[in-house]
Design an enzyme around this catalytic site. Structure first.
Site, PDB file in Angstrom:
ATOM      1  N   LYS A  35      43.441  37.228  48.983  1.00  0.00           N
ATOM      2  CA  LYS A  35      44.534  37.941  48.229  1.00  0.00           C
ATOM      3  C   LYS A  35      43.890  39.105  47.535  1.00  0.00           C
ATOM      4  O   LYS A  35      42.755  39.058  46.954  1.00  0.00           O
ATOM      5  CB  LYS A  35      45.346  36.887  47.455  1.00  0.00           C
ATOM      6  CG  LYS A  35      44.580  36.542  46.270  1.00  0.00           C
ATOM      7  CD  LYS A  35      45.401  35.315  45.777  1.00  0.00           C
ATOM      8  CE  LYS A  35      44.643  34.639  44.593  1.00  0.00           C
ATOM      9  NZ  LYS A  35      45.152  33.456  44.036  1.00  0.00           N
ATOM     10  N   TYR A 256      33.982  59.566  22.273  1.00  0.00           N
ATOM     11  CA  TYR A 256      35.197  59.258  21.283  1.00  0.00           C
ATOM     12  C   TYR A 256      35.160  58.461  20.427  1.00  0.00           C
ATOM     13  O   TYR A 256      34.540  57.298  20.466  1.00  0.00           O
ATOM     14  CB  TYR A 256      36.408  58.863  22.352  1.00  0.00           C
ATOM     15  CG  TYR A 256      36.629  59.865  23.436  1.00  0.00           C
ATOM     16  CD1 TYR A 256      37.327  60.849  22.988  1.00  0.00           C
ATOM     17  CD2 TYR A 256      36.732  59.578  24.647  1.00  0.00           C
ATOM     18  CE1 TYR A 256      37.870  61.922  23.920  1.00  0.00           C
ATOM     19  CE2 TYR A 256      37.063  60.458  25.638  1.00  0.00           C
ATOM     20  CZ  TYR A 256      37.546  61.679  25.244  1.00  0.00           C
ATOM     21  OH  TYR A 256      38.146  62.604  25.997  1.00  0.00           O
TER      22      TYR A 256
HETATM   23  C1  LIG Z   1      43.961  32.372  43.991  1.00  0.00           C
HETATM   24  C2  LIG Z   1      44.307  31.019  44.610  1.00  0.00           C
HETATM   25  C3  LIG Z   1      43.144  30.157  44.614  1.00  0.00           C
HETATM   26  C4  LIG Z   1      41.881  30.772  44.864  1.00  0.00           C
HETATM   27  O1  LIG Z   1      41.426  30.472  43.188  1.00  0.00           O
HETATM   28  P1  LIG Z   1      40.055  30.873  42.604  1.00  0.00           P
HETATM   29  O2  LIG Z   1      40.021  30.536  41.196  1.00  0.00           O
HETATM   30  O3  LIG Z   1      39.731  32.183  42.732  1.00  0.00           O
HETATM   31  O4  LIG Z   1      39.069  30.052  43.394  1.00  0.00           O
HETATM   32  C5  LIG Z   1      43.701  28.869  45.309  1.00  0.00           C
HETATM   33  N1  LIG Z   1      44.789  28.509  45.171  1.00  0.00           N
HETATM   34  C6  LIG Z   1      45.785  29.338  44.862  1.00  0.00           C
HETATM   35  C7  LIG Z   1      47.280  28.544  44.894  1.00  0.00           C
HETATM   36  C8  LIG Z   1      45.697  30.698  44.434  1.00  0.00           C
HETATM   37  O5  LIG Z   1      46.693  31.289  44.036  1.00  0.00           O
END
Ligand SMILES: *Cc1c(COP(=O)(O)O)cnc(C)c1O
Length: 361
Positions: A35, A256
């Site tokens: 994702k 800055y």
């Molecule tokens: C994003 C996600 C993961 C993966 O999580 P990580 O901490 O990056 O390993 C697993 N399960 C769900 C439901 C997620 O949304």
């Protein structure tokens, strides 16, 4: 034209990290989280590499992300973690043979409108204590009945998400696993609990499917274990270049808000990257960067297009030298800690202006 900021993503490191995950959870199938554009690493090339390595399933947050992968001709199973939000999306999910994660009854109603024979593959997401998405555990019998009433539906499994898996002393993880398993006693179907921290720190969480994200990109999800200690290889190297090397006097201030004051006569380098590239403005003086393997501390505020560094440790640095912000030997999670955040946010925050290069050894 020499690219300004370059994120080099080593796909062989991602394959290596998948191997580490498989070794840790040898009996489990792997759902890889890609994702948010593969955690900023490029969802399409990362997914192709994972598909070629025989990944069991990819996971995205939403339908738009899933469709992008299908359009790139990635035919691996893809789970949509937040599921569908409309009838149109439900129909598209069936058409594209996506695996839908269902977390609420209104989503079941939408799927039901496709007719009882519609070929839907779904995970049921249960809420074992995260209290974000998921059915209450007491809904399991009702979910089984709904499933039984839809002959076209295939159960992929039951999942839940851990709230505090990165806190290895926190017993809440075991409590969540126990609640989840208790709610499913005698209920058929695969189980999935573990994200990266869960699968690394909690053997009890591995079960039938693990769902790593961060670990595949080579960052440690645990504050007290480095990626190196876990055998993970950082996949991304973020680099820019020195575009100026200046000499200042004791008492001169840099950038800055005059946020850095030179304690002595010293060289200061200007690096062509800033918050418009995704370099967090909250990174303070002293944040380590690397020039040819030598650590140089940040000196002054991150501005939109530039970062300034103290070159006293690297007096021979010259305009054009590459400057590394994270990568092998300089873990993103360590840099993130300087800004009070996590590697996830650094990766996801890289902007359009960063040039991506994917390599494969
Ligand atoms: C994003 C996600 C993961 C993966 O999580 P990580 O901490 O990056 O390993 C697993 N399960 C769900 C439901 C997620 O949304």
């Amino acid at each position: 034209m020499i690219p300004r900021v370059t994120a080099t993503v080593d796909l062989s490191a991602i394959r290596h990290n998948l191997g580490v995950v498989r070794q840790m959870a040898p009996g489990a199938r792997v759902m890889a989280a890609v994702k948010a554009d593969g955690y900023g690493h490029g969802a399409v090339p990362v997914s192709r590499a994972l598909a070629a390595a025989g990944i069991d399933c990819l996971a995205v947050a939403c339908m738009e992300e899933a469709i992008r992968l299908r359009q790139a001709r990635i035919s691996t199973p893809i789970a949509v973690l937040e599921g569908i939000i409309s009838r149109e999306e439900a129909a598209l999910a069936v058409y594209e043979e996506l695996v839908v994660v269902v977390h609420d009854h209104w989503q079941l109603d939408i799927l039901d409108q496709l007719g009882p024979q519609a070929r839907v593959t779904l995970w049921f997401k249960l809420d074992s204590g995260m209290h974000r998405l998921g059915f209450p555990l007491a809904d399991v019998p009702r979910l089984q009945a709904t499933l039984a009433a839809h002959p076209g539906w295939t159960l992929a499994g039951w999942m839940t998400h851990l709230a505090s898996a990165d806190e290895t002393e926190n017993p809440f993880t075991l409590e969540q696993i126990a609640r989840f398993e208790a709610a499913l006693v005698g209920v058929p179907g695969p189980r999935s609990v573990a994200n990266s921290a869960g699968l690394i720190a909690w053997p009890q969480a591995r079960l039938d499917w693990v769902r790593p994200g961060l670990a595949l990109y080579g960052a440690s999800p645990l504050p007290d274990r480095t990626s190196q200690a876990l055998g993970l290889r950082p996949a991304m190297t973020l680099e820019s270049r020195l575009i100026a090397v200046r000499e200042f006097e004791a008492g001169d201030t840099i950038g800055y808000s005059q946020a850095y004051r030179c304690p002595e006569r010293m060289p200061v380098g200007v690096v062509a990257m800033g918050y418009a590239d995704g370099i967090l403005r909250s990174l303070p003086n002293g944040t380590p960067l690397q020039i040819r393997g030598t650590t140089v501390p940040m000196a002054g505020r991150v501005s939109m297009d530039m970062v300034t560094v103290d070159l006293r440790t690297c007096p021979h640095a010259a305009v054009g030298d590459p400057v590394r912000l994270w990568g092998p030997g300089l873990p993103a999670e360590a840099i993130a800690a300087h800004a009070g955040t996590i590697a996830y946010e650094l990766f996801c925050g890289l902007t359009q202006r960063v040039r991506f290069v994917h390599t494969d050894a």
